[in-house]
Design a protein around this motif. Structure first.
Motif, PDB file in Angstrom:
ATOM      1  N   ALA A 106       0.667  -1.121  -0.013  1.00 53.55           N
ATOM      2  CA  ALA A 106       0.065  -0.050  -0.120  1.00 53.55           C
ATOM      3  C   ALA A 106       1.048   1.322   0.033  1.00 53.55           C
ATOM      4  N   ALA A 107       1.819   1.294   0.920  1.00 54.03           N
ATOM      5  CA  ALA A 107       2.853   2.455   0.951  1.00 54.03           C
ATOM      6  C   ALA A 107       3.431   2.744  -0.495  1.00 54.03           C
ATOM      7  N   GLU A 108       3.952   1.489  -0.880  1.00 51.19           N
ATOM      8  CA  GLU A 108       4.681   1.677  -2.330  1.00 51.19           C
ATOM      9  C   GLU A 108       3.924   2.353  -3.272  1.00 51.19           C
ATOM     10  N   PHE A 109       2.691   1.678  -3.270  1.00 53.39           N
ATOM     11  CA  PHE A 109       1.582   2.169  -4.510  1.00 53.39           C
ATOM     12  C   PHE A 109       1.338   3.556  -4.246  1.00 53.39           C
ATOM     13  N   ILE A 110       1.065   4.144  -2.890  1.00 56.82           N
ATOM     14  CA  ILE A 110       0.810   5.705  -2.827  1.00 56.82           C
ATOM     15  C   ILE A 110       2.126   6.292  -3.192  1.00 56.82           C
ATOM     16  N   LYS A 111       3.298   5.896  -2.807  1.00 51.63           N
ATOM     17  CA  LYS A 111       4.510   6.645  -3.321  1.00 51.63           C
ATOM     18  C   LYS A 111       4.676   6.794  -4.793  1.00 51.63           C
ATOM     19  N   ASN A 112       4.065   5.509  -5.602  1.00 51.63           N
ATOM     20  CA  ASN A 112       4.282   5.705  -6.961  1.00 51.63           C
ATOM     21  C   ASN A 112       3.272   6.567  -7.649  1.00 51.63           C
ATOM     22  N   LEU A 113       2.123   6.478  -6.952  1.00 57.98           N
ATOM     23  CA  LEU A 113       0.898   7.391  -7.597  1.00 57.98           C
ATOM     24  C   LEU A 113       1.256   8.662  -8.137  1.00 57.98           C
ATOM     25  N   HIS A 114       0.858   9.115  -9.398  1.00 55.20           N
ATOM     26  CA  HIS A 114       1.374  10.064  -9.967  1.00 55.20           C
ATOM     27  C   HIS A 114       0.518  10.356 -11.149  1.00 55.20           C
ATOM     28  N   TRP A 115      -0.243  11.312 -11.468  1.00 49.80           N
ATOM     29  CA  TRP A 115      -1.005  11.684 -12.633  1.00 49.80           C
ATOM     30  C   TRP A 115      -1.009  13.380 -12.671  1.00 49.80           C
ATOM     31  N   SER A 116      -1.786  13.742 -14.018  1.00 52.87           N
ATOM     32  CA  SER A 116      -1.562  14.946 -14.196  1.00 52.87           C
ATOM     33  C   SER A 116      -2.728  15.898 -13.881  1.00 52.87           C
ATOM     34  N   THR A 117      -2.707  17.108 -14.076  1.00 58.82           N
ATOM     35  CA  THR A 117      -3.763  18.076 -13.713  1.00 58.82           C
ATOM     36  C   THR A 117      -4.932  17.717 -14.518  1.00 58.82           C
ATOM     37  N   GLU A 118      -4.667  17.377 -15.931  1.00 58.83           N
ATOM     38  CA  GLU A 118      -5.813  17.238 -16.772  1.00 58.83           C
ATOM     39  C   GLU A 118      -6.586  16.022 -16.224  1.00 58.83           C
ATOM     40  N   GLN A 119      -5.871  15.030 -16.023  1.00 64.52           N
ATOM     41  CA  GLN A 119      -6.368  13.774 -15.490  1.00 64.52           C
ATOM     42  C   GLN A 119      -7.255  13.951 -14.391  1.00 64.52           C
ATOM     43  N   GLN A 120      -6.459  14.694 -13.247  1.00 70.25           N
ATOM     44  CA  GLN A 120      -7.324  14.855 -12.093  1.00 70.25           C
ATOM     45  C   GLN A 120      -8.631  15.656 -12.528  1.00 70.25           C
ATOM     46  N   ASN A 121      -8.662  16.878 -13.235  1.00 69.68           N
ATOM     47  CA  ASN A 121      -9.699  17.523 -13.627  1.00 69.68           C
ATOM     48  C   ASN A 121     -10.907  16.572 -14.152  1.00 69.68           C
ATOM     49  N   GLU A 122     -10.421  16.011 -15.160  1.00 68.29           N
ATOM     50  CA  GLU A 122     -11.479  15.099 -15.653  1.00 68.29           C
ATOM     51  C   GLU A 122     -12.362  14.173 -14.591  1.00 68.29           C
ATOM     52  N   VAL A 123     -11.695  13.554 -13.664  1.00 68.19           N
ATOM     53  CA  VAL A 123     -12.340  12.845 -12.827  1.00 68.19           C
ATOM     54  C   VAL A 123     -13.261  13.827 -11.843  1.00 68.19           C
ATOM     55  N   ALA A 124     -12.517  14.740 -11.441  1.00 65.97           N
ATOM     56  CA  ALA A 124     -13.242  15.795 -10.569  1.00 65.97           C
ATOM     57  C   ALA A 124     -14.405  16.545 -11.226  1.00 65.97           C
ATOM     58  N   LYS A 125     -14.307  16.759 -12.687  1.00 65.45           N
ATOM     59  CA  LYS A 125     -15.565  16.882 -13.138  1.00 65.45           C
ATOM     60  C   LYS A 125     -16.731  16.082 -13.334  1.00 65.45           C
ATOM     61  N   TRP A 126     -16.303  14.923 -13.497  1.00 63.38           N
ATOM     62  CA  TRP A 126     -17.441  13.671 -13.527  1.00 63.38           C
ATOM     63  C   TRP A 126     -17.964  13.688 -12.093  1.00 63.38           C
ATOM     64  N   ILE A 127     -17.117  13.910 -10.948  1.00 59.91           N
ATOM     65  CA  ILE A 127     -17.776  13.856  -9.733  1.00 59.91           C
ATOM     66  C   ILE A 127     -18.586  15.214  -9.581  1.00 59.91           C
ATOM     67  N   ALA A 128     -17.824  16.387  -9.584  1.00 62.78           N
ATOM     68  CA  ALA A 128     -18.836  17.427  -9.415  1.00 62.78           C
ATOM     69  C   ALA A 128     -19.697  17.835 -10.196  1.00 62.78           C
ATOM     70  N   SER A 129     -19.826  18.046 -11.410  1.00 61.73           N
ATOM     71  CA  SER A 129     -20.576  18.536 -12.294  1.00 61.73           C
ATOM     72  C   SER A 129     -21.696  17.511 -12.865  1.00 61.73           C
ATOM     73  N   ASP A 130     -20.947  16.333 -13.079  1.00 59.36           N
ATOM     74  CA  ASP A 130     -21.834  15.328 -13.600  1.00 59.36           C
ATOM     75  C   ASP A 130     -22.830  14.524 -12.937  1.00 59.36           C
ATOM     76  N   GLY A 131     -22.374  14.679 -11.514  1.00 62.23           N
ATOM     77  CA  GLY A 131     -23.315  13.862 -10.531  1.00 62.23           C
ATOM     78  C   GLY A 131     -23.056  12.611 -10.248  1.00 62.23           C
ATOM     79  N   MET A 132     -21.743  12.358 -10.598  1.00 59.11           N
ATOM     80  CA  MET A 132     -21.431  10.846 -10.690  1.00 59.11           C
ATOM     81  C   MET A 132     -20.740  10.499  -8.965  1.00 59.11           C
ATOM     82  N   SER A 133     -21.055   9.561  -8.531  1.00 60.89           N
ATOM     83  CA  SER A 133     -20.453   9.041  -7.282  1.00 60.89           C
ATOM     84  C   SER A 133     -18.956   8.992  -7.479  1.00 60.89           C
ATOM     85  N   SER A 134     -18.187   9.514  -6.294  1.00 63.20           N
ATOM     86  CA  SER A 134     -16.907   9.169  -6.645  1.00 63.20           C
ATOM     87  C   SER A 134     -16.299   7.770  -6.776  1.00 63.20           C
ATOM     88  N   GLU A 135     -17.058   6.759  -6.247  1.00 58.46           N
ATOM     89  CA  GLU A 135     -16.727   5.474  -6.687  1.00 58.46           C
ATOM     90  C   GLU A 135     -16.836   5.157  -8.095  1.00 58.46           C
TER      91      GLU A 135
END
Lengths: 319, 698
Positions: A268-297
């Protein structure tokens, strides 16, 4: 005399009980985790952070079979929890609590850095695009005083209003206003929810406004905003909070892990240290959650299904 | 933060008048004594009313005050100026608090106070809550639902009577809706925390109540403590607990216990003191010693009050447990917060509804138990064997359900849930967009908000802030003297001065201007609606469920609609406060107006008084104690919600408290919290006549 005897007996009984309880046990554990074997991730109250945690949780649970819990708390509180081990990791730190960072990482050594998240955050002063289109020169700080009248509200004491968000966010705005000699006043909406509601309201009525704002933020996909140019950021220009007169820096967001978890957390710790994504990718998921009403899961499931290439690299190399 | 516990309507009509009448007592420490000794319709009230008419002593006292002021003010003004609070008279309380903060952080893991005392408390609460959660989890959703229904049915009398069945049905409905809304897991988190918190608060409250019930000195000592515990905004003391016990369950639990124990303690003490002297005399003459008298006579006689205390404690724990999610306690409150982060009212409403339902379920269950207490005392003891058979049967039912549950699955089935978010959001947007602006003639809420701020709030605030500091002190002293005694005047002035000494003068006056505006609005609306409800039966029936929801729904949910309607501003903060404080004021007013002596009303009517004359000359004067209590509650509640105001643009002290908690700066949050308590003392002393405070005082 009767009541006094009853009282004395009660007090004596209570203190005897207390003493027994205390002497029965020795020193307490200083570091009990709420739930062992479960990875706990703390997220602040914004959706971008929820997106990070949601995909981390999805991959941890589905690919690595590690139960994960997400709790929401403000940055300063989360740092304390990270130090005591109640929280194992935070994924998106904006550097809002430098004092705690120093205390826990350098002095107590209870927290260790977990590397870049990959997302770059930036705080600034923003105006809506319709306002900037109408008055192109509003996007430079030197011209803001000209528009103070248009920005005035009942709350701003006759000056121009700059709308601020939650008290927990990092801001030097009062110092910047003072040191640049601007005719503005900070007005705190008091929470991000109130700030966003207020911005939506202004946009609906096409009213001019000036706001403390930041990227990445899911609302940027809905409301187009233009940043106001402040004197450029230079290394150390924000060292003395009273004397700040420059823009906010570009901030590569950081991950931090509890020291014990980083050492013994295994996959688990190793995975979290490796986790790395871009601003665009985060924005995409965030938009699904916030404006498209999708649950975060659901949003996390969808992203994980579509982006195997990205997250496969984060899995521990051991397998 | 709630100072008044939510009081959904009781299941039984018999219980209701009693309950609502008693409810306010526990918060209104100051008015308690008066209410206890003299019901509103007693001749004592009338005598006091006439007493107040003699202006002689008041005139002399004011004259004396003027004399004191004539000497003191020129001296003070020449020494320290006449503007805002002089900086020479401030004392830096922040630096020591900052040092304390740093000391705690440094020594949390090594000092003996933590190792041998505080950490034991925090670890054990964690174990206890984890244990209860594991138990609920083990029962599964079928098991928990059946257990809740069985407990409710048992509390309702364990038979096929209407009360038992209705209570059981409430429990069933509550859990079914929680499951349907997809709130099962957070609800179990909240329930686990609640169970431990209620057990601890009830135990602590009972012990403290016992102490102040049997000893006058303890009562004198404890009453101000209880008062402070209830007026101090919970946000202000969450932070010290986070420092001491770390984030999460332990801090949440301890803060909840502190907040919820006072009503239990107050009502226990009240019950012990109210014990019928004839019964005690009889007991004593039979040769019982004080202990036996306590156990066999006084405690059983206080049972009903204690149950009422438990009911209040449960309701207050619930609201606090929700609030405590800001420090990572999880559960339903956390679900509300997550929904708020994405500005999704509909999604925040689902956990909100779950909270309201849990409150209704627990209220009905304890109320039914209270009503049953009346029955059994009149119908004689039930046979022990039958009681045990009932208990065994109930236990067996739960065990079977748990077994069934583990087959069906522990979590609520995923496809049995409905989402209410989208339609609710659409509805809220539709409504706010219709009434925010452009209404013909009346304008719209945005226009009102702006005018209210411009013509009422700004002049009021600027007036208060611009007045010389000594003038405000003098004004408070004079007002307190008009309604009270030298002592109340001194307390009020000292409280206001304390604010200045802490260096929070200007921010506190800003908050004071908002609180005054909110208070006037709340009382005007509350008295009007309350009187109407007292006179027209269907109005009362119609507003009762609305009041229930207003009192139990977490305040965070209406943050967004309030901002949408009134902009992020002080007006929004005031509206939030009015919504919060109104139900209690309405309830107390209705109760007070209705409970006046029917004889007095009848004689007025027979003399040909019109309805308006009846109201003005009979009902309102006779309901004066109740109206004063409503004012007291209005003050307490409006102050309690100043913090929420800080989250919708109210600024000033409310903002400071939120800032202190979120930035974990003890010095900012705690001093602002103390300033709010001081404002509470000032407002209480200048609105409550001394006679109401000390019945035998004059």
């Amino acid at each position: 005399m009767n009541t006094r005897r009853i009282r004395t007996t009660l007090v004596a009984g209570a203190s005897a009980l207390g003493m027994t309880v205390l002497s029965a046990c020795g020193a307490a554990e200083t570091n009990i985790s709420a739930s062992d074997g479960i990875v706990t991730i703390a997220i602040p109250s914004w959706v971008g952070a929820e997106a990070n945690a949601a995909i981390a949780k999805h991959i941890l649970e589905k690919e690595l079979d590690i139960r994960t819990k997400i709790i929401q708390m403000d940055e300063p509180v989360a740092w304390d929890a990270l130090s005591t081990g109640k929280v194992d990791a935070i994924l998106e730190d904006w550097g809002g609590v430098p004092k705690k960072e120093k205390l826990y990482i350098e002095e107590k050594k209870t927290v260790v850095p977990g590397g870049d998240l990959g997302v770059v955050g930036h705080i600034g002063w923003f105006v809506p695009k319709y306002f900037a289109d109408e008055h192109p020169d509003v996007t430079h700080w030197k011209n803001l005083n000209k528009y103070a009248d248009e920005l005035r509200t009942t709350e701003s004491d006759g000056k121009g209003q700059i709308l601020e968000g939650s008290p927990s966010y990092t801001t030097h705005d009062d110092a910047i206003i003072k040191n640049l000699g601007l005719n503005l006043k900070t007005v705190y909406a008091g929470s991000e929810a109130a700030q966003i509601t207020q911005i939506r309201k202004y946009v609906k009525n096409k009213e001019p406004f000036l706001s403390y704002w930041w990227t990445p933020q899911w609302l940027n996909a809905e409301v187009e905003m233009v940043e106001v140019e402040l004197p450029p950021y230079t290394e150390g220009c924000d060292a003395d909070p009273e004397k700040v007169a420059c823009a906010y820096p570009e901030l590569p967001l950081q991950k931090f892990l509890n020291a014990g978890f980083a050492e013994k957390g295994g996959e688990a710790a190793e995975f979290i240290k490796n986790l790395h994504w871009s601003t665009e990718q985060q924005n995409e998921v965030a938009k699904w959650i916030a404006s498209d009403g999708m649950s975060s899961e659901r949003a996390a499931e969808k992203w994980v299904k579509e982006n195997r290439d990205t997250w496969e690299k984060w899995l521990p190399k051991g397998d | 933060m709630t100072a008044v516990a939510p009081t959904p309507s009781a299941a039984s009509k018999a219980q209701e008048p009693q309950r609502t009448q008693k409810t306010p007592k526990k918060q209104a420490g100051s008015v308690e004594a008066d209410q206890r000794g003299k019901p509103p319709s007693s001749p004592g009230v009338l005598r006091r009313l006439t007493d107040r008419a003699d202006g002689v002593s008041i005139g002399w006292r004011l004259l004396a005050l003027v004399a004191v002021a004539a000497v003191a003010i020129p001296v003070a003004a020449s020494l320290w100026g006449s503007g805002s609070w002089p900086s020479a008279l401030t004392y830096d309380v922040r630096a020591p608090l900052e040092r304390l903060d740093a000391w705690i952080v440094d020594n949390r893991e090594s000092h003996w106070v933590f190792l041998y005392f505080l950490l034991h408390i925090s670890n054990n609460t964690q174990y206890a809550v984890d244990g209860v959660f594991a138990f609920l989890d083990g029962l599964g959703w079928v098991g928990v639902t059946v257990a809740a229904v069985v407990v409710a049915w048992y509390a309702g009398g364990a038979n096929l009577g209407r009360r038992a069945l209705r209570t059981a049905a409430t429990a069933l409905g509550t859990f079914a809706v929680i499951g349907l809304l997809g709130m099962w897991e957070p609800a179990m988190d909240t329930l686990a925390l609640m169970i431990v918190a209620v057990a601890a608060s009830a135990a602590l409250g009972a012990v403290l109540g016992l102490l102040s019930g049997v000893s006058d000195r303890c009562e004198k000592l404890l009453r101000p403590v209880f008062d402070t515990m209830q007026v101090m905004p919970a946000f202000a003391y969450l932070l010290p607990f986070v420092l001491l016990f770390g984030v999460g369950v332990p801090s949440a639990l301890i803060a909840t216990v502190i907040y919820a124990a006072p009503p239990m303690a107050r009502l226990t003490a009240l019950g012990l003191r109210e014990a019928d002297p004839a019964v005690l005399e009889a007991s004593a003459s039979l040769g019982s010693n004080p202990w036996q008298r306590l156990w066999t006579a006084r405690l059983p006689l206080a049972r009903k009050q204690m149950l009422l205390g438990l009911n209040q404690t449960i309701m207050m724990s619930l609201s606090m447990v929700v609030l405590a999610s800001v420090i990572g306690a999880g559960g339903l409150g956390d679900a509300v917060f997550k929904a708020l982060a994405r500005v999704d009212v509909g999604q925040a409403l689902a956990p909100g509804i779950a909270i309201v339902l849990i409150a209704v379920w627990l209220d009905r269950t304890t109320a039914a138990a209270g009503a049953r207490l009346d029955d059994t005392s009149s119908s004689g003891p039930v046979s022990r064997a039958r009681a045990w058979a009932g208990r065994a049967g109930a236990l067996a039912a739960v065990a079977v359900a748990a077994a069934v549950g583990s087959v069906v699955g522990r979590d609520w089935p995923v496809n049995w849930t409905v989402s209410i978010s989208a339609p609710i959001n659409t509805a809220v947007t539709w409504v706010t967009e219709r009434i925010d602006a452009g209404l013909p003639l009346v304008g719209g809420t945005l226009v009102w908000s702006e005018n209210f701020a411009r013509w009422v709030l700004n002049p009021l605030r600027d007036g208060l802030q611009g007045a010389p500091w000594w003038l405000l002190l003098l004004a408070v002293a004079a007002l307190a003297l008009l309604t009270g005694t030298w002592r109340t005047a001194l307390t009020a002035t000292a409280a206001l001065a304390a604010i200045g000494v802490m260096g929070l003068w200007s921010g506190s006056l800003d908050t004071l201007s908002q609180v005054l505006a909110a208070l006037v609005l709340t009382l005007a609306l509350g008295f009007a609606v309350g009187v109407l409800a007292a006179r027209v039966a269907w109005v009362e029936r119609a507003i009762r469920p609305v009041l229930d929801v207003m009192q139990t729904m977490p305040q965070f949910i209406y943050l967004i609609p309030v901002v949408a309607l009134f902009n992020a501003s002080r007006t929004a903060a005031i509206i939030a406060a009015v919504v919060y404080a109104l139900p209690a004021v309405i309830r107390i007013t209705t109760q007070g107006v209705r409970q006046i002596d029917p004889g007095a009303l009848e004689s007025a009517r027979s003399m040909g008084a019109s309805p308006l004359q009846q109201l003005r000359q009979v009902q309102l004067p006779l309901a004066r104690p109740a109206l004063l209590l409503a004012v007291n509650q209005g003050v307490v509640l409006v102050l309690a919600i100043v913090v929420i105001g800080g989250m919708v643009g109210g600024g000033a002290l409310g903002y400071d408290i939120v800032y202190g908690l979120q930035k974990s700066e003890l010095d900012v949050g705690l001093t602002a919290g103390v300033a709010i308590v001081c404002l509470g003392v000032v407002l209480d002393r200048i609105t409550q006549p001394a006679a109401a405070r000390r019945p035998g005082g004059r």
